[in-house]
Design a protein around this motif. Structure first.
Motif, short mmCIF file in Angstrom:
data_model
loop_
_atom_site.label_atom_id
_atom_site.label_comp_id
_atom_site.label_asym_id
_atom_site.label_seq_id
_atom_site.Cartn_x
_atom_site.Cartn_y
_atom_site.Cartn_z
N THR A 154 -3.09 4.13 -10.42
CA THR A 154 -4.10 4.06 -11.47
C THR A 154 -5.14 3.04 -11.03
O THR A 154 -4.80 1.94 -10.57
CB THR A 154 -3.47 3.63 -12.80
N TRP A 155 -6.43 3.39 -11.18
CA TRP A 155 -7.51 2.55 -10.68
C TRP A 155 -8.35 2.00 -11.82
O TRP A 155 -8.57 2.68 -12.82
CB TRP A 155 -8.40 3.34 -9.72
N ASP A 214 -1.28 -7.52 -3.20
CA ASP A 214 -0.13 -6.63 -3.16
C ASP A 214 -0.47 -5.17 -3.36
O ASP A 214 0.27 -4.29 -2.93
CB ASP A 214 0.91 -7.06 -4.22
N GLU A 215 -1.56 -4.87 -4.04
CA GLU A 215 -1.93 -3.50 -4.33
C GLU A 215 -3.14 -3.08 -3.49
O GLU A 215 -3.89 -3.91 -2.98
CB GLU A 215 -2.25 -3.33 -5.81
N ALA A 216 -3.32 -1.77 -3.37
CA ALA A 216 -4.48 -1.26 -2.65
C ALA A 216 -5.75 -1.57 -3.42
O ALA A 216 -5.73 -1.77 -4.64
CB ALA A 216 -4.33 0.26 -2.46
N PHE A 217 -6.88 -1.61 -2.72
CA PHE A 217 -8.16 -1.79 -3.38
C PHE A 217 -9.22 -0.98 -2.66
O PHE A 217 -9.07 -0.61 -1.49
CB PHE A 217 -8.55 -3.27 -3.47
N VAL A 218 -10.29 -0.69 -3.37
CA VAL A 218 -11.42 0.07 -2.84
C VAL A 218 -12.70 -0.71 -3.11
O VAL A 218 -12.90 -1.22 -4.22
CB VAL A 218 -11.51 1.47 -3.50
N ILE A 232 -4.97 10.92 -2.27
CA ILE A 232 -3.77 10.10 -2.41
C ILE A 232 -3.14 10.27 -3.79
O ILE A 232 -2.47 9.36 -4.29
CB ILE A 232 -4.07 8.61 -2.15
N GLY A 233 -3.36 11.42 -4.40
CA GLY A 233 -2.82 11.63 -5.74
C GLY A 233 -1.32 11.51 -5.81
O GLY A 233 -0.76 11.14 -6.85
N ASP A 234 -0.62 11.80 -4.69
CA ASP A 234 0.84 11.73 -4.69
C ASP A 234 1.35 10.31 -4.83
O ASP A 234 2.52 10.10 -5.16
CB ASP A 234 1.40 12.35 -3.41
N LEU A 235 0.49 9.31 -4.61
CA LEU A 235 0.91 7.92 -4.77
C LEU A 235 1.00 7.50 -6.23
O LEU A 235 1.63 6.50 -6.55
CB LEU A 235 -0.05 6.98 -4.03
N GLY A 236 0.35 8.27 -7.10
CA GLY A 236 0.40 7.97 -8.53
C GLY A 236 -0.27 6.68 -8.93
O GLY A 236 0.12 6.05 -9.92
N ALA A 238 -6.00 -1.10 -7.68
CA ALA A 238 -4.97 -0.12 -8.00
C ALA A 238 -3.77 -0.79 -8.64
O ALA A 238 -3.47 -1.95 -8.38
CB ALA A 238 -4.52 0.61 -6.73
N SER A 239 -3.08 -0.05 -9.49
CA SER A 239 -1.80 -0.48 -10.02
C SER A 239 -0.81 0.64 -9.79
O SER A 239 -1.12 1.82 -9.97
CB SER A 239 -1.89 -0.82 -11.51
N SER A 240 0.40 0.27 -9.34
CA SER A 240 1.41 1.27 -9.01
C SER A 240 2.04 1.85 -10.26
O SER A 240 2.07 1.20 -11.31
CB SER A 240 2.49 0.64 -8.13
N PRO A 241 2.57 3.06 -10.17
CA PRO A 241 3.25 3.65 -11.34
C PRO A 241 4.56 2.92 -11.62
O PRO A 241 5.12 2.26 -10.76
CB PRO A 241 3.50 5.09 -10.90
N GLY A 242 5.05 3.09 -12.85
CA GLY A 242 6.33 2.48 -13.21
C GLY A 242 6.29 0.98 -13.29
O GLY A 242 7.27 0.29 -12.97
#
Length: 226
Positions: free
Chosen positions: A88-89, A137-141, A82-86, A190-194
């Motif tokens: 940060t974990w 709101d963000e993805a998690f693992v 999922i590198g294209d999602l940008g 996870a935290s989204s880019p930008g």
């Protein structure tokens, strides 16, 4: 084996709200042929994870992998492709299963909690997990580490869940197929880019009107003082 207590909990949410977990039928009845302890029947072997090792099911999973999830935050994007999602974990919480109890580390900003069940069937290979808040709101693992292996379970952003069950059968098992006892469970957020884009966003019309009024007031003030 660690038989320090029948059920152990690390969760302020469980204590504060008295949440009751109802085991799915498969868990309540026990795994077929799983009457022995998690450490019996010879050495441990890696397993192939399944999204249904969690309830509610994970979006997808990878593993098991040999070793420990040290520095796994830097590898999550590659592991799940999922590198294209940008994204940060960061490791938000890790709960180690020790003979003295559960040891929590990390900032634990989502109030992550876990229980581990010990009886003649589970021997520490099953339990519950929960968040202090439901919708995230963000993805998690979530990573399960058992014996010498770990498996990673990915939950997509906006997953509206606050509690569920886990099982290490997709992480490690002995030669008889009995799941290994949980060593630790880790939560990665996870935290989204930008994330700082809000500072340069275009103001809404109502905001522009307010700025215009403020600017006019300053203009009148300057004229009166000159």
């Amino acid at each position: 084996m660690k038989k320090f207590i029948s059920t152990v909990l690390v969760s302020s949410a469980i204590v504060a709200t008295g949440l009751a977990f109802t085991a799915p039928e498969a868990f309540a009845q026990g795994r077929p042929g799983g009457g022995g302890g998690g450490g019996g029947g010879g050495g441990q072997q890696g397993q192939t994870c399944d999204v249904n090792n969690f309830d509610p099911a994970a979006s997808f999973c990878e593993g098991s992998f040999d070793g420990n999830d040290v520095n796994f935050a830097a590898e999550i994007n590659d592991v799940f492709g999922i590198g294209d999602l940008g994204l940060t974990w960061n490791l938000d919480a890790k709960i180690d299963i020790e003979s003295s109890g559960l040891v929590l580390s990390g900032p634990n900003t989502l109030d992550f909690g876990v229980s581990v069940l010990y009886n003649s069937t589970t021997e520490g290979s099953q339990g519950t997990w929960n968040f202090g808040t439901g919708l995230f709101d963000e993805a998690f693992v979530i990573v399960l580490k058992a014996a010498n292996s770990f498996s990673a379970y990915y939950f997509e952003a906006g997953t509206s869940i606050s509690q569920g069950w886990w099982d290490t059968i997709g992480t490690s098992a002995n030669r008889n197929g009995t799941a290994a006892e949980l060593s630790h469970i880790s939560l990665y957020l996870a935290s989204s880019p930008g994330g700082g884009d809000d500072d340069t966003s275009v103001p809404e019309p109502a905001t522009l009107l307010g700025l215009a009024l403020v600017g006019g007031a300053f203009g009148l003030s300057r004229r009166r003082s000159s």
